[in-house]
Design an enzyme around this catalytic site. Structure first.
Site, mmCIF file in Angstrom:
data_model
loop_
_atom_site.group_PDB
_atom_site.id
_atom_site.type_symbol
_atom_site.label_atom_id
_atom_site.label_comp_id
_atom_site.label_asym_id
_atom_site.label_seq_id
_atom_site.Cartn_x
_atom_site.Cartn_y
_atom_site.Cartn_z
ATOM 1 N N ASP A 1 -24.275 -30.605 11.706
ATOM 2 C CA ASP A 1 -23.281 -30.662 10.790
ATOM 3 C C ASP A 1 -21.986 -30.324 11.442
ATOM 4 O O ASP A 1 -21.934 -29.013 11.793
ATOM 5 C CB ASP A 1 -23.975 -29.485 9.995
ATOM 6 C CG ASP A 1 -22.757 -29.225 8.596
ATOM 7 O OD1 ASP A 1 -22.101 -29.926 8.416
ATOM 8 O OD2 ASP A 1 -22.875 -28.043 7.932
ATOM 9 N N HIS B 1 -26.206 -24.694 10.792
ATOM 10 C CA HIS B 1 -25.339 -23.565 10.927
ATOM 11 C C HIS B 1 -26.047 -22.588 11.844
ATOM 12 O O HIS B 1 -25.810 -21.036 11.542
ATOM 13 C CB HIS B 1 -24.986 -22.858 9.645
ATOM 14 C CG HIS B 1 -23.948 -23.719 8.921
ATOM 15 N ND1 HIS B 1 -23.227 -23.137 7.879
ATOM 16 C CD2 HIS B 1 -23.696 -25.107 8.668
ATOM 17 C CE1 HIS B 1 -22.217 -24.231 7.426
ATOM 18 N NE2 HIS B 1 -22.616 -25.371 7.806
ATOM 19 N N HIS C 1 -16.293 -34.814 8.673
ATOM 20 C CA HIS C 1 -15.320 -33.531 9.179
ATOM 21 C C HIS C 1 -15.724 -33.198 10.427
ATOM 22 O O HIS C 1 -17.064 -33.203 10.854
ATOM 23 C CB HIS C 1 -15.434 -32.379 8.093
ATOM 24 C CG HIS C 1 -17.004 -31.597 8.150
ATOM 25 N ND1 HIS C 1 -17.001 -30.539 9.004
ATOM 26 C CD2 HIS C 1 -18.009 -31.716 7.384
ATOM 27 C CE1 HIS C 1 -18.418 -29.998 8.645
ATOM 28 N NE2 HIS C 1 -18.747 -30.665 7.702
ATOM 29 N N ASP D 1 -21.761 -36.630 5.457
ATOM 30 C CA ASP D 1 -21.928 -35.076 6.026
ATOM 31 C C ASP D 1 -23.808 -34.646 5.916
ATOM 32 O O ASP D 1 -24.244 -35.397 5.420
ATOM 33 C CB ASP D 1 -21.353 -34.120 5.018
ATOM 34 C CG ASP D 1 -20.964 -32.638 5.694
ATOM 35 O OD1 ASP D 1 -21.543 -32.475 6.670
ATOM 36 O OD2 ASP D 1 -20.196 -31.951 4.870
ATOM 37 N N GLU E 1 -13.475 -28.189 6.942
ATOM 38 C CA GLU E 1 -14.340 -28.413 5.770
ATOM 39 C C GLU E 1 -15.160 -27.153 5.722
ATOM 40 O O GLU E 1 -15.499 -26.659 4.668
ATOM 41 C CB GLU E 1 -15.293 -29.685 6.230
ATOM 42 C CG GLU E 1 -16.330 -30.072 5.063
ATOM 43 C CD GLU E 1 -17.665 -29.129 4.754
ATOM 44 O OE1 GLU E 1 -18.169 -29.326 3.909
ATOM 45 O OE2 GLU E 1 -17.903 -28.363 5.719
ATOM 46 N N GLU E 2 -15.761 -26.545 6.784
ATOM 47 C CA GLU E 2 -16.576 -25.214 6.877
ATOM 48 C C GLU E 2 -15.889 -24.003 6.010
ATOM 49 O O GLU E 2 -16.549 -23.031 6.045
ATOM 50 C CB GLU E 2 -17.077 -24.985 8.083
ATOM 51 C CG GLU E 2 -17.940 -26.042 8.864
ATOM 52 C CD GLU E 2 -19.318 -26.364 8.112
ATOM 53 O OE1 GLU E 2 -19.541 -25.673 7.038
ATOM 54 O OE2 GLU E 2 -20.147 -27.197 8.388
#
Length: 353
Positions: free
Chosen positions: A180, A317, A65, A235, A212-213
């Site tokens: 990510d 993140h 992604h 991922d 995706e997130e």
């Protein structure tokens, strides 16, 4: 270009959910000379297709992604500061006192910092409670709302973490943002590069989803568009090694057998473990608390056996993630071995109950 340079190139791209254009352009440039066709889906996912002349060749979908986490301007205060909504999941403790870039509709790039309450203002106040993202001040230095608007700032503009990607002192690890899932984006590009000129026993569709997130949205679209017999998400997962949990940086690719939205099917697990052992892949078992696109794809059409080919990284993140280059190499070797083995007989074995 060495591996660090490739990682630096892709991780320093700026692209949050719904605004994946820079990564889409990167992938289009990388994939076009390596595939028979490049196709985009209706939400903006991009896919390189390697056709197969065999009429019964199985279709295999390999999807990263493109999006990273960030923020979107919700409104502009009278004093010129900004308030935001989260795009993707954030720990509120990691948001304050960081640098970001705000992108306006007209294409301006505006430096922004996230505010933090000075300790002086907390004295005698009983400390500071945990803020929500909407409580945190984002400050571009504008004197008032009118000045912010004169620079083109409007609600809906995106704010993306700014961070330089650097090597650790021992040259084994990398620090920076968005592994990510620029990990997956680079995995797809490298997969197609390494398979150049090689015959495959399948029709391979490799690329990357959007959004995706914010709920695994793009995977539903691509799974329906290509109707694969198997889907492999590519991922990055959070490493728990410094907290006493699963996922150790440097211990290889992940056999991600569980997450709240996906259970690895027994036949898929057998295939992955056999392939890893035969190819000499360094791997570790991983029980996840979050999801990947495999969780969305596996419930599409008539059901698509799916899994995730991943690595783990510390502090994902955030602005500053830490991960091992060796883990990427193990995962890449694993993905290549998987794709090369997926002929009609093997796919039938995985999908027969």
């Amino acid at each position: 270009m060495d591996l660090f340079a490739k990682i630096k190139e892709v991780t320093e791209l700026q692209a949050i959910s719904g605004h994946e254009g820079p990564v889409r352009s990167y992938l289009r440039d990388k994939m076009t000379p390596l595939v028979d066709e490049v196709k985009t889906d209706g939400l903006g996912g991009i896919w390189g297709i390697r056709d197969n002349q065999e009429t019964d060749a199985p279709t295999i979908l390999v999807g990263a992604h493109m999006d990273e986490v960030g923020f979107m301007v919700s409104h502009i205060e009278a004093n010129g500061t900004l308030r935001v909504v989260e795009i993707g999941g954030w720990n509120p403790l990691t948001i304050s006192a960081q640098r970001f870039t705000l992108y306006t509709r007209e294409g301006a790039h505006i430096p922004v910092i996230s505010g933090a309450v000075p300790p002086h203002f907390l004295r005698g106040a009983g400390g500071q409670s945990l803020p929500s993202a909407g409580d945190i001040v984002f400050d571009a230095g504008f004197t008032d709302k009118e000045e912010a608007e004169s620079f083109g700032v409007r609600p809906g503009d995106v704010i993306i973490p700014w961070s330089e990607t650097i090597l650790s002192a021992n040259k084994r690890h990398i620090m920076g943002k968005s592994w990510d899932n620029r990990y997956g984006v680079l995995m797809v590009a490298e997969l197609l590069e390494h398979l150049k000129g090689q015959d495959l026993p399948n029709r391979l569709v490799a690329g990357a989803n959007v959004q995706e997130e914010v709920g695994l949205r793009g995977a539903k679209v691509s799974a329906n568009l290509f109707d694969p017999e198997l889907f492999f998400a590519v991922d990055c997962s959070p490493a728990g090694d410094v907290y006493g949990n699963q996922g150790k940086v440097g211990d290889g690719t992940l056999i991600r057998f569980y997450d709240p939205g996906h259970l690895m099917l027994p036949n898929m697990k057998d295939f992955l473990l056999t392939t890893a052992e035969e190819a000499g892949i360094k791997y570790q078992y991983y029980c996840a608390k979050g999801g990947t696109d495999a969780g969305a794809a596996h419930m599409q059409n008539k059901g698509i056996p799916s899994t995730t080919i991943g690595v783990c990284a510390r502090y994902i993140h955030t602005h500053q993630t830490l991960y091992a280059m060796d883990d990427f190499l193990e995962a890449q070797a694993f993905l290549q071995a998987i794709v090369k083995k997926l002929d009609r007989s093997t796919v039938d074995t995985i999908t027969t109950y």
